[in-house]
Motif scaffolding. Sequence first.
Motif, mmCIF file in Angstrom:
data_model
loop_
_atom_site.group_PDB
_atom_site.id
_atom_site.type_symbol
_atom_site.label_atom_id
_atom_site.label_comp_id
_atom_site.label_asym_id
_atom_site.label_seq_id
_atom_site.Cartn_x
_atom_site.Cartn_y
_atom_site.Cartn_z
ATOM 1 N N ILE A 111 8.847 13.943 9.413
ATOM 2 C CA ILE A 111 7.697 13.696 8.524
ATOM 3 C C ILE A 111 6.413 13.892 9.326
ATOM 4 N N ARG A 112 5.474 14.572 8.722
ATOM 5 C CA ARG A 112 4.189 14.822 9.393
ATOM 6 C C ARG A 112 3.040 14.363 8.495
ATOM 7 N N ILE A 113 2.096 13.634 9.106
ATOM 8 C CA ILE A 113 0.855 13.273 8.416
ATOM 9 C C ILE A 113 -0.154 14.391 8.695
ATOM 10 N N VAL A 114 -0.548 15.051 7.656
ATOM 11 C CA VAL A 114 -1.444 16.209 7.815
ATOM 12 C C VAL A 114 -2.850 15.733 8.174
ATOM 13 N N ASP A 115 -3.397 16.363 9.216
ATOM 14 C CA ASP A 115 -4.788 16.140 9.617
ATOM 15 C C ASP A 115 -5.077 14.658 9.884
ATOM 16 N N LEU A 116 -4.257 14.070 10.767
ATOM 17 C CA LEU A 116 -4.409 12.653 11.084
ATOM 18 C C LEU A 116 -5.751 12.364 11.752
ATOM 19 N N PHE A 117 -6.251 13.307 12.538
ATOM 20 C CA PHE A 117 -7.515 13.092 13.254
ATOM 21 C C PHE A 117 -8.666 12.853 12.269
ATOM 22 N N HIS A 118 -8.769 13.701 11.233
ATOM 23 C CA HIS A 118 -9.837 13.546 10.250
ATOM 24 C C HIS A 118 -9.636 12.295 9.390
ATOM 25 N N LEU A 119 -8.360 11.915 9.175
ATOM 26 C CA LEU A 119 -8.107 10.674 8.437
ATOM 27 C C LEU A 119 -8.631 9.466 9.208
ATOM 28 N N ASN A 120 -8.439 9.511 10.540
ATOM 29 C CA ASN A 120 -8.955 8.424 11.379
ATOM 30 C C ASN A 120 -10.472 8.326 11.264
ATOM 31 N N GLN A 121 -11.111 9.473 11.256
ATOM 32 C CA GLN A 121 -12.575 9.475 11.175
ATOM 33 C C GLN A 121 -13.057 9.014 9.797
ATOM 34 N N LYS A 122 -12.369 9.414 8.766
ATOM 35 C CA LYS A 122 -12.816 9.114 7.405
ATOM 36 C C LYS A 122 -12.476 7.689 6.983
ATOM 37 N N GLU A 123 -11.242 7.267 7.221
ATOM 38 C CA GLU A 123 -10.784 5.956 6.753
ATOM 39 C C GLU A 123 -10.974 4.851 7.791
ATOM 40 N N GLY A 124 -11.178 5.252 9.010
ATOM 41 C CA GLY A 124 -11.331 4.249 10.056
ATOM 42 C C GLY A 124 -10.026 4.037 10.803
ATOM 43 N N ARG A 125 -10.148 3.825 12.091
ATOM 44 C CA ARG A 125 -8.953 3.690 12.934
ATOM 45 C C ARG A 125 -8.110 2.473 12.532
ATOM 46 N N ALA B 265 -7.724 1.075 9.587
ATOM 47 C CA ALA B 265 -6.967 1.319 8.356
ATOM 48 C C ALA B 265 -5.766 2.227 8.621
ATOM 49 N N ILE B 266 -5.957 3.249 9.442
ATOM 50 C CA ILE B 266 -4.852 4.171 9.731
ATOM 51 C C ILE B 266 -3.799 3.486 10.602
ATOM 52 N N ASP B 267 -4.262 2.674 11.565
ATOM 53 C CA ASP B 267 -3.291 1.931 12.390
ATOM 54 C C ASP B 267 -2.459 0.989 11.529
ATOM 55 N N SER B 268 -3.108 0.359 10.568
ATOM 56 C CA SER B 268 -2.375 -0.515 9.654
ATOM 57 C C SER B 268 -1.374 0.283 8.827
ATOM 58 N N LEU B 269 -1.779 1.501 8.437
ATOM 59 C CA LEU B 269 -0.862 2.376 7.708
ATOM 60 C C LEU B 269 0.335 2.755 8.574
ATOM 61 N N LEU B 270 0.096 3.040 9.851
ATOM 62 C CA LEU B 270 1.189 3.405 10.761
ATOM 63 C C LEU B 270 2.157 2.241 10.961
ATOM 64 N N VAL B 271 1.618 1.025 10.993
ATOM 65 C CA VAL B 271 2.490 -0.154 11.097
ATOM 66 C C VAL B 271 3.402 -0.236 9.876
ATOM 67 N N ASP B 272 2.826 -0.027 8.679
ATOM 68 C CA ASP B 272 3.642 -0.047 7.454
ATOM 69 C C ASP B 272 4.652 1.095 7.449
ATOM 70 N N PHE B 273 4.240 2.260 7.964
ATOM 71 C CA PHE B 273 5.175 3.376 8.087
ATOM 72 C C PHE B 273 6.366 2.968 8.962
ATOM 73 N N CYS C 220 1.381 4.790 1.083
ATOM 74 C CA CYS C 220 0.013 5.332 1.051
ATOM 75 C C CYS C 220 -0.700 4.929 -0.239
ATOM 76 N N ARG C 221 -0.018 5.044 -1.377
ATOM 77 C CA ARG C 221 -0.643 4.713 -2.655
ATOM 78 C C ARG C 221 -0.963 3.219 -2.731
ATOM 79 N N ASP C 222 -0.023 2.385 -2.196
ATOM 80 C CA ASP C 222 -0.267 0.934 -2.223
ATOM 81 C C ASP C 222 -1.505 0.556 -1.425
ATOM 82 N N ARG C 223 -1.829 1.328 -0.409
ATOM 83 C CA ARG C 223 -3.001 1.049 0.425
ATOM 84 C C ARG C 223 -4.246 1.791 -0.091
ATOM 85 N N GLY C 224 -4.095 2.500 -1.197
ATOM 86 C CA GLY C 224 -5.237 3.204 -1.757
ATOM 87 C C GLY C 224 -5.613 4.447 -0.990
#
Length: 644
Positions: free
Chosen positions: A270-284, A286-294, A345-349
């Motif tokens: 499984i690959r998260i597309v463009d993770l770098f830009h997601l970090n910049q847009k959503e904040g580190r 929020a993405i770290d919390s998403l990775l924990v849930d993953f 992802c959907r649960d976290r908006g």
Amino acid sequence: MSLYKQLWFSIVLFMITSFLGSFFFSCVSAKNYLEEQLYHKNIDNASALALSLSTATQDRLSMELLVNTQFDLGHYQFISLIDTDGNTIAVQFDDRDYSEAPRWLINLFPINIKPGLANISNGWQQVGVLTLSSHVRFAYKQLWSNVKQLFYYFSLISLIFGVLGSVFLRWLTKPLHQAVSQAAAIGDRRFITTKEPRTLEFKAVIRSLNKLSKHVQKMLDDESGKLEKLIKRTQKDEVSGLYNREPLLGRLTSFLHKQNEYAHGALILIRIVDLFHLNQKEGRQAIDSLLVDFGDTLKEACASRSSQGLAGRLNGSDFLVILPACDTKAESAGRDISERLLCVCRDRGLNNVILLSSCTAYYSGENTSEVLTRLDNGLQDAAQNEAPAYIFIDSQAPTSSKIGEHDWLNYLKTALAERRFSMKALPVYSVQEKLLHWESPLQLRHEDGSDLDAAAFMPHISRLGLSSQLDRMVVEMAIDILKQNPKPLAIHLSASTLTHPALMGEISELIQQNSQLSKYLNIEIPEHGVFQNIDGLRAFCQLLSSLDCKIGINHSGQEIKHIAKVHDLGLHYVKIDQSFVQDIHNTPAYQVYLRGLCTILHSIGLQVIAEGVCSSEEWKALNTLGIDGGAGSFFSLRKETDEG
């Protein structure tokens, strides 16, 4: 001298001493009593006979006849009648030798009876003197009878006290045997605990031994806990809690080299597309919390689908899931996991998160890089589609061309019925370059004459519930081999063996019937089955405890936190999984882990053997870490030499 012998010796010595004392005093008392009673009897008999002679006709012939008649009717030793002038009127004497009592008793306690005396008169004139004595043989007869009764009484009392004493001593020393068995187990580095007895002295001993065992168990728990933390730090990603790239690919390589039901499985990338830009847009954060849930979601998915399933983070955006024994369900597993992650992802908006997934099946003998390349190509194909995208890459099993359209159930049942299985012989060496034993992975002779490795059919054996039949056959085959050529032989039994008490009993009985060969037999159970069925393994070890065969755990190292559970089972060795051995000379973290693991296992008396040693560099590094032996392709060149 044992306590039982000492008890019987003490009882016999005491009873003999008591008997001799009682015998002496009893005989002396009886002798004096008999002498006194017979003396009074002599006086009475003499008086009665004298009265008869005094009233009867007192001519010489009549008196002699009366004396002779009385002697014949009574039990006299002698009767003598003498007139007043000292002339003998009549005399009778019994000098025959009677055997009423043994000679030693007569000599030891001589009975001296005073004769009875009486005067014979005619009116006021004395006619003669009568002297008589009862026969002493009856006194000796009574004395001997008393001695025999005394002997029988003391013998009976000795026997009763001996039996009661033995029973009491057996009850009393039961805690002692318990303490000895526990001490012997501790001497063998099996730190068992036992119930404290009620006897205060033994209670203190057992309590001390239990304290030692608990101390060792606590030490094992502490040390294994430290190693568990160490391996987690080196193996796990700090954010997601999943495996890092190196240990994950090491486990994949290990699965690809196995010869059991886990040699086949499913891989999902499984690959998260463009993770770098997601970090910049959503904040580190929020993405770290998403990775924990993953990470949590992937771990739950792995646990629900495979007992050996695991997931890891290959890099920042790529996740790899390995599901052993799920090759037939690879597509559905991949699709389900992808959908679960999208739900997270959907649960976290985070609806702007794009996931690409590819899935394939892996089979034993494949190369790790080839499998990963297949998955990467799948991701590239998925990227061409509209996101989110999922691609399943079909991969045919290497044996499909041989089995064709055969029904695996019928095929394997026929193979079991016709006993078309055989065993290979792979050497296992000690660090002293000595042969420890021969590993014996299974092969299946196909109808066309070729051999299928265990990796090709073991997943189907497990899936179809035929493991018990195969395990029983494996033991029978091993015994047949040992009958022809006795040599140390290691056989692999499935984890399901520990869940079937009847099968364990049958295996124990088979080995018992050939107990002279048991010293050559090594039985190995995979680690994942051991800690899931620890009570079953304990029962199996108890069944085989009276035999000389060895019991070991293979594919070990992942369940270090549970190692304290096996310290009292009587195991002999542990084989470390290839995933920890691969490239060990270049992996300092695994070197520290294996050194600590060897220390723990040695402390409870277990040998440590490395699986899958592929190079001299790995073998040299392992020798410095405390490993006792090794197996793998590095040793295959020595096989012919040892067989010769």
